[in-house]
Design an enzyme around this catalytic site. Structure first.
Site, PDB file in Angstrom:
ATOM      1  N   ASP A   1      35.702   6.280-139.088  1.00 20.30           N
ATOM      2  CA  ASP A   1      36.221   5.764-140.382  1.00 20.30           C
ATOM      3  C   ASP A   1      35.367   7.125-141.486  1.00 20.30           C
ATOM      4  OD1 ASP A   1      38.185   4.009-141.265  1.00 20.30           O
ATOM      5  OD2 ASP A   1      36.680   4.738-142.992  1.00 20.30           O
TER       6      ASP A   1
ATOM      7  N   TYR B   1      39.557   6.212-151.265  1.00 22.20           N
ATOM      8  CA  TYR B   1      40.587   6.533-151.407  1.00 22.20           C
ATOM      9  C   TYR B   1      41.321   7.554-152.327  1.00 22.20           C
ATOM     10  CZ  TYR B   1      40.266   3.743-147.008  1.00 22.20           C
ATOM     11  OH  TYR B   1      40.044   3.139-145.639  1.00 22.20           O
TER      12      TYR B   1
ATOM     13  N   HIS C   1      38.902   1.350-133.378  1.00 21.00           N
ATOM     14  CA  HIS C   1      38.057   1.456-134.272  1.00 21.00           C
ATOM     15  C   HIS C   1      36.928   0.859-134.968  1.00 21.00           C
ATOM     16  CE1 HIS C   1      38.920   3.709-138.194  1.00 21.00           C
ATOM     17  NE2 HIS C   1      38.534   2.555-139.079  1.00 21.00           N
TER      18      HIS C   1
END
Ligand SMILES: *[C@@H]1O[C@H](CO)[C@@H](O)[C@H](O)[C@H]1NC(C)=O
Ligand SMILES: CC(=O)N[C@H]1CO[C@H](CO)[C@@H](O)[C@@H]1O
Length: 460
Positions: free
Chosen positions: A226, A372, A430
């Site tokens: 990630d 982000y 993930h």
């Protein structure tokens, strides 16, 4: 001018224009310069460089307040009939999770579990950075190899805890063992958050390089998934002399050329890759509609993290829904079709709630989501990190079937110029370390084994 010479001139113009447009895409842009900034409040000061032991010990007030909120949340909206997880987390599943949280989950016990590993804090560039640091129990006749493990969103250092015993215990047939450092990203878990804009993956790469140097490590391995995979990528580009090898779950290439190749390969994909990979990315329309369906959170967090953060900091049930929805869809694409979201097939609710608690106790969800916004800012985008290959640093990829982004071999070659290890895993998602600690640890061992055995000129 005759017709032929006109065509000739026009072709020259088109070819010239074409190469003018394509050339910059083919060449690697220069490595961006990354400054060592001060991220704490006020002006830079001389820093206390001590490494302090710490125990997680949440105050009674925080726990009483949590109990109150869990017992007094408003009734959830009933899910639509047969909705499974297709409208977001199903509130029947959320009821089960909240019930477990209220009646079975005991934070003081979980603190003991978390505190079985040594925790530390140290000041770096104005921020107190938290990390777990575990040395191997037994080292006789073994080489001790430092390894930095880097988590992402919505994960935490918690994801790696089950891998630590394996990574730090000598394994049959291996002549090395790991000494692991597992930090909380700035703004996550028990690490301070930046007070001003710009804490993007390259800024975090600098902080973690400084953290490792503080601990006396100038040559080490790094691992990440990630955001962790973006951070370790940047570290490999910025500090090739420090990084002995880089291992990623979520190896992903996102350059204009890679995307063009993917598009061109779609004409006859089996010419470029194995059939099982073809099914993962083609038809492209299926892949892109999956990305659209699953990336709403990303757009939100990349633009307005502070707004949604207000609600998530105020409501533990809202926070759990928001975080754990990702553990459903990102662990297995098919779990959206399950009434119970599949969560307990690969995790326990207790382990998942540890991760939620790490966001709750210090109210770090807003600062975590800001990553982000920083990574999708035009400033950061213009640095074009995606287009930086990892040149000499030996690289390894754990490629999971249910990873949210898949790059086939012929695309990976573009970014990983010294790819020494690439292994596919069915039925893994993930959060590989959290979901499959044994498989994950073994893959890391296998990778480092290969690197350690490389001929000198191929090593770092
Ligand atoms: C946590 O803090 C409380 C109150 O300050 C103290 O009594 C307790 O011993 C601490 N627990 C740990 C594990 O350090
Ligand atoms: C950065 C921060 O707020 N850290 C706190 C998070 O919670 C732990 C446990 O209560 C405290 O020790 C930290 O100071």
């Amino acid at each position: 001018m005759g017709k032929n010479s006109l065509v000739f001139v026009l072709s020259l113009v088109v070819a010239g224009l074409g190469s003018y447009l394509i050339y910059p895409l083919l060449s690697t842009p220069p490595v961006p310069a990354v400054e060592e900034k001060w991220w704490g409040p006020g002006e830079p000061t001389k820093e206390d460089a001590s490494v302090r032991e710490m125990k997680i010990n949440v105050s009674e007030n925080v726990l009483e307040d949590l109990d109150h909120r869990l017992s007094n949340h408003l009734p959830f909206q009933d899910p639509l009939e047969d909705a499974k997880q297709h409208y977001g987390m199903n509130t029947r599943l959320l009821e089960t999770i909240v019930d477990h949280w209220k009646t079975k989950y005991n934070w003081r016990e979980r603190e003991n579990f978390l505190n079985q590993y040594p925790h530390f804090k140290t000041k770096i560039q104005g921020l107190d950075i938290h990390f777990v640091h575990v040395k191997p129990k037994e080292t006789k006749g073994l080489k001790v190899v430092p390894l930095l493990l880097v988590h992402g969103w919505p994960g935490s250092f918690r994801e790696f805890l089950e891998t630590i015993p394996m990574l730090t215990t000598p394994q049959l047939g291996r002549n090395f063992v790991f000494e692991v450092v597992v930090p909380s990203l700035p703004g996550y878990g028990f690490s301070d958050a930046a007070v001003r804009p710009g804490m993007n993956p390259s800024a975090i790469a600098v902080i973690f390089k400084n953290l490792m140097a503080r601990l006396g490590f100038n040559r080490y391995y790094i691992q990440g998934g990630d955001w962790g995979s973006m951070i370790v990528h940047v570290m490999s580009v910025l500090y090739p002399d420090r990084i002995l090898g880089v291992h990623q779950n979520m190896c992903f290439v996102n350059t204009p050329i890679a995307n063009m190749k993917m598009f061109m390969a779609s004409v006859y994909p089996s010419l470029f890759m194995k059939q099982e990979h073809v099914n993962l990315i083609y038809p492209l329309s299926k892949m892109y509609s999956y990305i659209l369906l699953e990336s709403g959170y990303l757009h939100l967090q990349a633009t307005k993290p502070d707004t949604v953060g207000v609600a998530l900091r105020d409501s533990p049930v809202g926070l759990a829904a928001y975080i754990l929805e990702k553990f459903t869809t990102w662990t297995n694409k098919e779990w959206k079709d399950l009434e119970d979201g599949g969560l307990t097939k690969k995790y326990t609710l207790t382990n998942l709630l540890d991760n939620v608690m790490i966001y709750w106790v210090n109210r770090s969800i807003t600062t975590s989501m800001r990553l982000y916004s920083e990574a999708f800012s035009s400033d950061y985008y213009n640095q074009q990190w995606d287009r930086q290959p990892i040149k000499d640093v030996p690289s390894g990829c754990l490629r999971a079937e249910h990873e949210i982004a898949f790059s086939p071999d012929f695309i990976l070659e573009e970014k990983y110029e010294n790819l020494v290890h690439l292994k596919d895993y069915d039925n893994v998602g993930h959060f590989a370390a959290f979901q499959e600690p044994e498989l994950f640890s073994k893959d890391v061992y296998d990778f480092v084994d290969k690197v350690e055995k490389l001929p000198k000129e191929k090593k770092k």
